[in-house]
Design a protein around this motif. Structure first.
Motif, PDB file in Angstrom:
ATOM      1  N   ILE A  97       0.790  -1.155  -0.041  1.00 44.98           N
ATOM      2  CA  ILE A  97       0.129  -0.022   0.199  1.00 44.98           C
ATOM      3  C   ILE A  97       0.740   1.304   0.043  1.00 44.98           C
ATOM      4  N   SER A  98       0.433   2.194  -0.758  1.00 49.07           N
ATOM      5  CA  SER A  98       1.139   3.527  -1.086  1.00 49.07           C
ATOM      6  C   SER A  98       0.182   4.520  -0.305  1.00 49.07           C
ATOM      7  N   VAL A  99       0.853   5.573   0.648  1.00 46.29           N
ATOM      8  CA  VAL A  99      -0.044   6.257   1.326  1.00 46.29           C
ATOM      9  C   VAL A  99       0.535   7.726   1.457  1.00 46.29           C
ATOM     10  N   VAL A 100      -0.593   8.624   0.966  1.00 45.37           N
ATOM     11  CA  VAL A 100       0.053  10.115   1.147  1.00 45.37           C
ATOM     12  C   VAL A 100       0.255  10.380   2.377  1.00 45.37           C
ATOM     13  N   SER A 101       1.089  11.218   2.589  1.00 51.10           N
ATOM     14  CA  SER A 101       2.043  11.516   4.106  1.00 51.10           C
ATOM     15  C   SER A 101       0.879  11.800   5.141  1.00 51.10           C
ATOM     16  N   THR A 102      -0.271  12.586   4.935  1.00 55.89           N
ATOM     17  CA  THR A 102      -1.116  12.690   5.958  1.00 55.89           C
ATOM     18  C   THR A 102      -2.050  11.460   6.238  1.00 55.89           C
ATOM     19  N   GLY A 103      -2.017  10.429   5.434  1.00 60.37           N
ATOM     20  CA  GLY A 103      -2.772   9.290   5.354  1.00 60.37           C
ATOM     21  C   GLY A 103      -2.068   8.283   6.502  1.00 60.37           C
ATOM     22  N   LYS A 104      -0.830   8.583   6.770  1.00 59.46           N
ATOM     23  CA  LYS A 104      -0.168   7.654   8.041  1.00 59.46           C
ATOM     24  C   LYS A 104      -0.979   7.784   9.340  1.00 59.46           C
ATOM     25  N   TYR A 105      -1.811   8.724   9.331  1.00 56.75           N
ATOM     26  CA  TYR A 105      -2.634   8.952  10.819  1.00 56.75           C
ATOM     27  C   TYR A 105      -4.047   8.393  10.536  1.00 56.75           C
ATOM     28  N   VAL A 106      -4.249   7.686   9.245  1.00 53.74           N
ATOM     29  CA  VAL A 106      -5.498   7.121   9.064  1.00 53.74           C
ATOM     30  C   VAL A 106      -5.120   5.654   8.878  1.00 53.74           C
ATOM     31  N   ILE A 107      -4.269   4.963   7.943  1.00 54.03           N
ATOM     32  CA  ILE A 107      -4.241   3.700   7.593  1.00 54.03           C
ATOM     33  C   ILE A 107      -3.870   2.581   8.535  1.00 54.03           C
ATOM     34  N   ALA A 145      -3.685   2.344  -3.018  1.00 56.64           N
ATOM     35  CA  ALA A 145      -3.073   3.689  -2.687  1.00 56.64           C
ATOM     36  C   ALA A 145      -4.020   4.316  -1.932  1.00 56.64           C
ATOM     37  N   LEU A 146      -3.735   5.093  -0.987  1.00 60.51           N
ATOM     38  CA  LEU A 146      -4.653   5.882   0.031  1.00 60.51           C
ATOM     39  C   LEU A 146      -4.516   7.192  -0.579  1.00 60.51           C
ATOM     40  N   VAL A 147      -5.676   7.972  -0.850  1.00 67.55           N
ATOM     41  CA  VAL A 147      -5.524   9.284  -1.256  1.00 67.55           C
ATOM     42  C   VAL A 147      -6.756  10.072  -0.861  1.00 67.55           C
ATOM     43  N   SER A 148      -6.621  11.460  -0.734  1.00 65.29           N
ATOM     44  CA  SER A 148      -7.805  12.075  -0.534  1.00 65.29           C
ATOM     45  C   SER A 148      -8.069  12.886  -1.718  1.00 65.29           C
ATOM     46  N   VAL A 149      -7.236  13.033  -2.752  1.00 60.97           N
ATOM     47  CA  VAL A 149      -7.501  13.614  -4.164  1.00 60.97           C
ATOM     48  C   VAL A 149      -7.406  12.435  -4.895  1.00 60.97           C
ATOM     49  N   ILE A 271      -7.704   3.164  -3.072  1.00 66.19           N
ATOM     50  CA  ILE A 271      -7.895   3.078  -4.669  1.00 66.19           C
ATOM     51  C   ILE A 271      -7.275   2.206  -5.156  1.00 66.19           C
ATOM     52  N   TRP A 272      -7.420   1.432  -6.374  1.00 61.47           N
ATOM     53  CA  TRP A 272      -6.676   0.442  -7.092  1.00 61.47           C
ATOM     54  C   TRP A 272      -7.020   0.610  -8.501  1.00 61.47           C
ATOM     55  N   LEU A 273      -6.093   0.239  -9.320  1.00 63.54           N
ATOM     56  CA  LEU A 273      -6.180   0.080 -10.570  1.00 63.54           C
ATOM     57  C   LEU A 273      -7.588  -0.751 -11.087  1.00 63.54           C
ATOM     58  N   SER A 274      -8.415  -0.468 -12.130  1.00 56.47           N
ATOM     59  CA  SER A 274      -9.483  -1.256 -12.324  1.00 56.47           C
ATOM     60  C   SER A 274      -9.288  -2.518 -12.997  1.00 56.47           C
ATOM     61  N   PRO A 275      -8.410  -2.461 -14.012  1.00 58.95           N
ATOM     62  CA  PRO A 275      -7.854  -3.660 -14.624  1.00 58.95           C
ATOM     63  C   PRO A 275      -7.157  -4.680 -14.138  1.00 58.95           C
ATOM     64  N   LYS A 276      -6.494  -4.239 -12.639  1.00 59.87           N
ATOM     65  CA  LYS A 276      -5.680  -5.018 -11.831  1.00 59.87           C
ATOM     66  C   LYS A 276      -6.390  -6.433 -11.362  1.00 59.87           C
ATOM     67  N   LYS A 277      -5.647  -7.533 -11.352  1.00 58.71           N
ATOM     68  CA  LYS A 277      -6.337  -8.694 -10.796  1.00 58.71           C
ATOM     69  C   LYS A 277      -5.685  -8.847  -9.399  1.00 58.71           C
ATOM     70  N   LEU A 278      -6.635  -8.623  -8.432  1.00 57.88           N
ATOM     71  CA  LEU A 278      -5.974  -8.487  -7.001  1.00 57.88           C
ATOM     72  C   LEU A 278      -5.527  -9.903  -6.727  1.00 57.88           C
ATOM     73  N   SER A 279      -4.595  -9.968  -5.807  1.00 59.07           N
ATOM     74  CA  SER A 279      -3.954 -11.023  -5.203  1.00 59.07           C
ATOM     75  C   SER A 279      -4.940 -11.615  -4.132  1.00 59.07           C
ATOM     76  N   PRO A 280      -4.840 -12.895  -3.526  1.00 58.65           N
ATOM     77  CA  PRO A 280      -5.735 -13.373  -2.570  1.00 58.65           C
ATOM     78  C   PRO A 280      -5.497 -12.510  -1.324  1.00 58.65           C
ATOM     79  N   VAL A 281      -4.572 -12.058  -1.189  1.00 55.45           N
ATOM     80  CA  VAL A 281      -4.412 -11.051   0.140  1.00 55.45           C
ATOM     81  C   VAL A 281      -5.102  -9.815  -0.068  1.00 55.45           C
ATOM     82  N   ALA A 282      -4.944  -9.232  -1.276  1.00 57.55           N
ATOM     83  CA  ALA A 282      -5.548  -7.993  -1.556  1.00 57.55           C
ATOM     84  C   ALA A 282      -6.919  -8.028  -1.564  1.00 57.55           C
ATOM     85  N   ALA A 283      -7.503  -9.327  -2.077  1.00 52.90           N
ATOM     86  CA  ALA A 283      -8.872  -9.373  -2.253  1.00 52.90           C
ATOM     87  C   ALA A 283      -9.556  -9.648  -0.792  1.00 52.90           C
TER      88      ALA A 283
END
Length: 308
Positions: A97-107, A145-149, A271-283
């Motif tokens: 997971i990639s997180v915007v810097s203020t997202g570290k208070y959330v995720i 990815a965790l984003v607010s925009v 968020i995640w890419l629409s075409p992406k096939k999620l791994s078992p862990v991500a799903a």
């Protein structure tokens, strides 16, 4: 050659961060320990892996090729571990997971219980600015990815986690003379900005543009913590996410300046890419969020949701 998996892991992190100091921080090691491991790893090659120019570390072309090989080796090792756990009936794999810097208070609050339930899952969490978060998602380097925009250039799916609120803040020495300042107050105060590419900066600049405000940028800093400390020191004001200033509000280091039509609100989205096939862990993680997110928000962020 007699390199170790630990040396491969440390060297790969140095390449990713382009800094021994940052690599040490990410790996929770001391800087001398990382430097020693880099030296021991380098001694096994006749061609330099890194170079120091000025005081900055640069990775050579050869070093980048070795880093690719190191990542492949480590991935194979992880795969062996995951297969062992899967054979024992445990959910296993990596969740990136990639997180915007203020997202570290959330995720962290949306991850803690999931990670406790699934001991075979390894979390790779990258905290950076909005531009780099979107880049890593676009390059398919992460699951989520965790984003607010929300990005406009990508086709994505999303799940809303909770709202985001941004307020104008100053330090304890500021005297609030009005119950509600007009938006033109921004034209008379020195403002501290985040760096270009930051989601918070994007929101600030969009607000000023939409309201046709001529503002004074006092300084630009590269992290939410740096902005926070600058405001506390009295170097200026800033628009900051409420989620990241709870402690400073409670101990009186910061105060919210009331402004007409504030706070600025948005939504934290995973968020995640629409075409992406999620791994078992991500799903499985996505399924967990759909079931638990409302209860998590109520339990962990009641203060935030009800803040006025």
């Amino acid at each position: 050659m007699n390199y170790t998996l630990n040396q491969l892991r440390i060297f790969l992190k140095i390449v990713q961060t382009e800094s021994i100091t940052k690599a040490a921080e990410d790996l929770h090691l001391t800087q001398p320990a990382v430097s020693i491991q880099l030296k021991n790893f380098q001694n096994q090659f006749e061609i330099p892996l890194t170079e120091i120019v000025g005081k900055k570390l640069y990775v050579t072309d050869f070093g980048r090729e070795i880093a690719v090989a190191a990542e492949n080796i480590l991935n194979e090792v992880y795969a062996i571990n995951y297969k062992t756990l899967a054979y024992k009936g445990q959910l296993a794999g990596r969740l990136k997971i990639s997180v915007v810097s203020t997202g570290k208070y959330v995720i962290p609050y949306f991850l803690a219980d999931f990670m406790k339930r699934h001991q075979g899952v390894e979390l790779v969490l990258d905290v950076t600015n909005k531009s780099k978060v979107i880049e890593s998602l676009e390059n398919n380097e992460v699951d989520f990815a965790l984003v607010s925009v929300l990005p406009t250039q990508l086709t994505i799916n999303k799940i809303e986690l909770m709202q985001n609120k941004l307020y104008l803040v100053g330090n304890r020495e500021v005297t609030v003379e009005e119950k509600l300042y007009p938006k033109t107050v921004f034209e008379s105060i020195p403002l501290i900005y985040r760096e270009a590419g930051s989601g918070t900066r994007f929101v600030m600049e969009r607000y000023f543009e939409n309201n046709q405000l001529a503002v004074t940028k006092k300084m630009e800093l590269t992290s939410n913590e740096a902005v926070k400390q600058a405001v506390i020191a009295g170097l200026g004001y800033s628009i900051m996410p409420l989620i990241g200033i709870k402690n400073e509000l409670e101990n009186g280091q910061l105060q919210i300046i009331p402004v007409q039509n504030f706070p600025i609100t948005s939504v934290w989205n995973l968020i995640w890419l629409s075409p992406k096939k999620l791994s078992p862990v991500a799903a499985m993680y996505l399924e967990y969020l759909h079931k638990e997110k409302d209860a998590l928000v109520k339990e962990r962020f009641d203060w935030f949701e009800n803040y006025r």
